[in-house]
Design a protein around this motif. Sequence first.
Motif, PDB file in Angstrom:
ATOM      1  N   ILE A  40      -2.334 -14.007 -13.512  1.00  9.52           N
ATOM      2  CA  ILE A  40      -1.626 -13.060 -12.642  1.00  9.52           C
ATOM      3  C   ILE A  40      -2.046 -11.644 -13.036  1.00  9.52           C
ATOM      4  O   ILE A  40      -1.992 -11.283 -14.205  1.00  9.52           O
ATOM      5  CB  ILE A  40      -0.090 -13.173 -12.766  1.00  9.52           C
ATOM      6  N   ALA A  41      -2.470 -10.869 -12.042  1.00 10.62           N
ATOM      7  CA  ALA A  41      -2.720  -9.444 -12.256  1.00 10.62           C
ATOM      8  C   ALA A  41      -1.502  -8.720 -11.704  1.00 10.62           C
ATOM      9  O   ALA A  41      -1.087  -8.990 -10.576  1.00 10.62           O
ATOM     10  CB  ALA A  41      -3.975  -9.015 -11.521  1.00 10.62           C
ATOM     11  N   GLU A  42      -0.911  -7.838 -12.496  1.00 12.93           N
ATOM     12  CA  GLU A  42       0.317  -7.220 -12.008  1.00 12.93           C
ATOM     13  C   GLU A  42       0.176  -5.711 -11.884  1.00 12.93           C
ATOM     14  O   GLU A  42      -0.618  -5.088 -12.578  1.00 12.93           O
ATOM     15  CB  GLU A  42       1.506  -7.592 -12.896  1.00 12.93           C
ATOM     16  N   SER A  43       0.937  -5.157 -10.942  1.00 13.49           N
ATOM     17  CA  SER A  43       0.907  -3.710 -10.754  1.00 13.49           C
ATOM     18  C   SER A  43       2.297  -3.236 -10.370  1.00 13.49           C
ATOM     19  O   SER A  43       2.543  -2.828  -9.249  1.00 13.49           O
ATOM     20  CB  SER A  43      -0.097  -3.350  -9.666  1.00 13.49           C
ATOM     21  N   MET A  68      -7.342  -5.813  -7.128  1.00 17.43           N
ATOM     22  CA  MET A  68      -6.239  -4.874  -7.308  1.00 17.43           C
ATOM     23  C   MET A  68      -6.617  -3.480  -6.786  1.00 17.43           C
ATOM     24  O   MET A  68      -5.798  -2.779  -6.201  1.00 17.43           O
ATOM     25  CB  MET A  68      -5.875  -4.828  -8.791  1.00 17.43           C
ATOM     26  N   SER A  69      -7.892  -3.101  -6.980  1.00 17.86           N
ATOM     27  CA  SER A  69      -8.307  -1.757  -6.555  1.00 17.86           C
ATOM     28  C   SER A  69      -8.172  -1.594  -5.034  1.00 17.86           C
ATOM     29  O   SER A  69      -7.816  -0.517  -4.550  1.00 17.86           O
ATOM     30  CB  SER A  69      -9.738  -1.479  -6.998  1.00 17.86           C
ATOM     31  N   ASP A  70      -8.440  -2.659  -4.276  1.00 18.02           N
ATOM     32  CA  ASP A  70      -8.284  -2.594  -2.813  1.00 18.02           C
ATOM     33  C   ASP A  70      -6.814  -2.392  -2.440  1.00 18.02           C
ATOM     34  O   ASP A  70      -6.483  -1.631  -1.529  1.00 18.02           O
ATOM     35  CB  ASP A  70      -8.775  -3.894  -2.149  1.00 18.02           C
ATOM     36  N   MET A  71      -5.938  -3.099  -3.164  1.00 20.21           N
ATOM     37  CA  MET A  71      -4.510  -3.005  -2.845  1.00 20.21           C
ATOM     38  C   MET A  71      -3.966  -1.618  -3.189  1.00 20.21           C
ATOM     39  O   MET A  71      -3.155  -1.054  -2.452  1.00 20.21           O
ATOM     40  CB  MET A  71      -3.721  -4.078  -3.623  1.00 20.21           C
ATOM     41  N   GLU A  87       5.464 -10.636  -4.608  1.00 20.65           N
ATOM     42  CA  GLU A  87       6.327  -9.548  -5.054  1.00 20.65           C
ATOM     43  C   GLU A  87       6.796  -9.835  -6.469  1.00 20.65           C
ATOM     44  O   GLU A  87       6.996 -10.991  -6.835  1.00 20.65           O
ATOM     45  CB  GLU A  87       7.540  -9.440  -4.129  1.00 20.65           C
ATOM     46  N   ASN A  88       6.960  -8.771  -7.233  1.00 19.67           N
ATOM     47  CA  ASN A  88       7.366  -8.920  -8.623  1.00 19.67           C
ATOM     48  C   ASN A  88       8.883  -9.131  -8.698  1.00 19.67           C
ATOM     49  O   ASN A  88       9.629  -8.212  -8.999  1.00 19.67           O
ATOM     50  CB  ASN A  88       6.931  -7.673  -9.400  1.00 19.67           C
TER      51      ASN A  88
END
Lengths: 149, 193
Positions: free
Chosen positions: A43-46, B145-148, A18-19
């Motif tokens: 880290i890839a963040e969204s 990320m695309s799966d999430m 979690e961010n």
Amino acid sequence: MGSGIEDKIIKQISLFAENKPGRLANVANKLKSAGINIRAFTIAESGDFGIIRMVVDKSDYAHKVLHDAGFTVSETSVLGIEMEDVPGSMSRIAEVFGKAKINLDYAYAFVTRDQKALLIVRVNEIEKAVKTLEEDNIKLIGMKELEKI
Amino acid sequence: MSGPLFTECSEQCGIHIWADKFLVEILDPETGEPVPDGESGELVITTLTKEALPLIRYRVRDLTRKLSEPCRCGRTHPRITRISGRSDDMIIVRGINVFPGQIESVLMKIPEVGNHFMIIVDRIGPLDSIKVQIEMHESAFSDKMSDMMALKKKISGALKSVLSLAVEVELVEHGSLPRSEGKSKKVIDNRKI
């Protein structure tokens, strides 16, 4: 998987986080107390969450330690491609992937102590990628070699 | 009050009410008016033959639906469906009634997530917003990320089709939401009215 392919594949530790402040510190503390060394890290963040991806010296052990500590963690097969640390290395590898029509999901790279660069990539067709790279005499690093880097 | 009031039959498609002994009404929780057969509302019970301690239009505050057509087992007593929530749990978001039980039943059909969730209602500017934090199963975690993002989209789509409301979905780590015994608090309402 065919025999020997395991020596050409790196098991990456992937972690859901979690961010929030302190999440990375929790992960890093666990690795510290287990004596696990991080080789590469990204880290890839969204927005509300991130995906931590890292290559460590003892991946199975790291997976167990983090899983037992309650983290949402998985091991992912990725490729570790050794490159000369000179201009043009990335271009050569990218061309090989392009010609073979292999799509990269993500990639990150770091420079090793012995003046080489290591490119970590996740591809959809990992066996095809291994075969293609070997035909072009591109060196892949396996887990055993990674422990020595 | 199960047993003397109502009982499930071998068909297991609703609970039979002994309608000669009890009058069951399903009312709109806000207006108090009966809802049409098959629609969700608040269970209200009147005992018809109890003399010492009768109940007259007793509001149970459980939400259910009434089914009046005869059951496959042959009984003609009306049935009520599984209790879907409590009317006092209801929150109103942008004029739409939302029950935590509705959200729970949507999430239970999605194998990638657990049944631990938290609803957070807020007011941003003039508009209400609703966010659902959901604990994800470790097996559903992907390093891509695309799966999430696809999983988030799948959940928000399923919620929207049931609630008729755009819901923000936030995936959280397993074990991060508060646990409590019995009926846990599922709603945090940050709106100041």
